[in-house]
Design an enzyme around this catalytic site. Structure first.
Site, PDB file in Angstrom:
ATOM      1  N   CYS A 156       0.749  -1.171   0.069  1.00  8.09           N
ATOM      2  CA  CYS A 156      -0.045  -0.099   0.141  1.00  8.09           C
ATOM      3  C   CYS A 156       0.727   1.166   0.150  1.00  8.09           C
ATOM      4  O   CYS A 156       1.584   1.535  -1.167  1.00  8.09           O
ATOM      5  CB  CYS A 156      -1.081   0.055   1.079  1.00  8.09           C
ATOM      6  SG  CYS A 156      -2.301   0.969   1.116  1.00  8.09           S
ATOM      7  N   HIS A 269      -3.743  -5.485   0.597  1.00  2.56           N
ATOM      8  CA  HIS A 269      -3.134  -5.790   1.709  1.00  2.56           C
ATOM      9  C   HIS A 269      -3.168  -7.289   1.896  1.00  2.56           C
ATOM     10  O   HIS A 269      -4.145  -7.847   2.438  1.00  2.56           O
ATOM     11  CB  HIS A 269      -3.926  -5.175   2.848  1.00  2.56           C
ATOM     12  CG  HIS A 269      -3.609  -3.829   3.028  1.00  2.56           C
ATOM     13  ND1 HIS A 269      -2.765  -3.261   3.900  1.00  2.56           N
ATOM     14  CD2 HIS A 269      -4.292  -2.400   2.323  1.00  2.56           C
ATOM     15  CE1 HIS A 269      -2.816  -1.727   3.804  1.00  2.56           C
ATOM     16  NE2 HIS A 269      -3.647  -1.670   2.861  1.00  2.56           N
TER      17      HIS A 269
END
Length: 348
Positions: A156, A269
């Site tokens: 991320c 994620h």
């Protein structure tokens, strides 16, 4: 009257059972009959000398307490979400926290103790944090160029920062609507998964990744494939493996692999599926958990190729085990657990 057909069938069954029992008894050998010496331990194959079976992953801390100030008002505090620690441990590694605002001399001494690095998610893109990420990333490249296999996972924000560093363009990122939703991964046509984190995924799971919502999105920024390919530095450094589509049907790059280095970038994620419960959007199906497990295993399998084997006592003194996580899941959002660092406890 006795039915001769029934008698014949019973006799046939007895003979068949007797034959099977005899065959089984002939194929099953006791240890004394097999030539195996039960008094001796079996001979195990020798460990591969080219692999490090005690890998350590460094995880860089992020500014704040991970709970919007609910846990501490100390402006110098930093944190690591426990899900990243559990993620590395699930792959078979131990973890050393790299506390981003401790003295650089100490931070880079810690970096010499690890076999790979994770840059986590978060929000900090400027100032001291950005500069530390840049220095660690540069060190990782140097170690690989010097012949050491040193993997990096940028997740991320971690991927976003690597993209800014490589492209030398802070405007490479743009807004996307993917702040709290699960999605599938769209694999690039004719992409070669050999040597990537997807290499060990079972074919059925790879297929489901492209059809089912098995990965968690939690970001506001990303890079379109067009902007990615238009930047010579970025497109020559990374190969795009997958893309995703946000809530407004806008496509962004979601997984990349460096062409010359063991570096992987995620705009999703991999750690959340198994270890975070604060959002109802996080997928927790068996397939989703396998995604986390395979992503963790790949990172650590790459770290095992690092032959950096520092002094054991220095490693033990700096492991995450020297700290205690704080539960912060009462609010029903955000992280479930975080490690908060207010005063460095490094020992050298």
């Amino acid at each position: 009257m006795i039915d001769n057909n029934c008698l014949y069938k019973e006799e046939l069954n007895r003979n068949s059972y007797s034959g099977l029992a005899k065959e089984a008894s002939e194929s099953i050998l006791l240890p004394s009959e097999s030539g195996f010496d039960g008094s001796r331990s079996p001979v195990c194959s020798s460990p591969d000398p080219n692999l490090n079976y005690r890998p350590v992953i460094g995880i860089l801390s992020h500014p704040g307490d991970g709970a919007s100030g609910r846990l501490t008002n100390d402006t110098s505090s930093t944190y690591i979400a426990a899900s990243y620690v559990k993620f590395a441990e699930a792959g078979g590694a131990r973890v050393i926290p790299l506390i981003y605002n401790e003295p650089e001399e100490v931070l880079f001494q810690k970096l010499e103790l690890v076999n790979g690095v994770i840059f986590t998610g978060g929000w900090a893109k400027k100032y001291d944090y950005f500069e530390i990420v840049k220095k660690i990333f540069t060190k990782a490249l140097e170690r690989n160029d010097a012949g050491e296999h040193f993997p990096v996972y940028g997740i991320c924000l971690g991927f976003e920062l690597m993209s800014i560093i490589i492209s030398q363009n802070r405007d490479i990122l743009e807004r996307f609507d993917a702040e709290d939703n699960a999605s599938s991964l769209q694999f690039v046509d004719n992409v070669n998964n050999d040597g990537t984190l997807f290499q060990r995924f079972p074919p059925e799971l790879l297929k489901k990744l492209s059809t089912d919502c098995l990965v968690m999105q939690k970001h506001k920024y990303g890079i379109t494939p067009a902007n990615f390919q238009a930047n010579p530095a970025l497109s020559s450094f990374f190969e795009i493996l997958t893309t995703c589509i946000d809530e407004n049907s806008k496509t962004y790059v979601s997984t990349v692999k460096a062409k010359r280095y063991p570096i992987t970038g995620f705009q999703w994620h991999p750690e959340k599926n198994a270890f975070e419960w604060g959002s109802s959007a996080i997928p927790h199906s068996e397939d989703a958990i396998q995604v986390t497990q395979h992503a963790a295993s790949y990172l650590v399998s790459e770290a095992r190729k690092s032959l950096n084997r520092p002094e054991s006592q220095k490693v033990l003194s700096n492991l995450i085990y020297n700290y205690k996580p704080t539960y912060c899941g009462y609010a029903g959002r955000g992280y479930d657990e975080v490690y908060i660092f207010t005063q460095p406890r490094s020992r050298f």
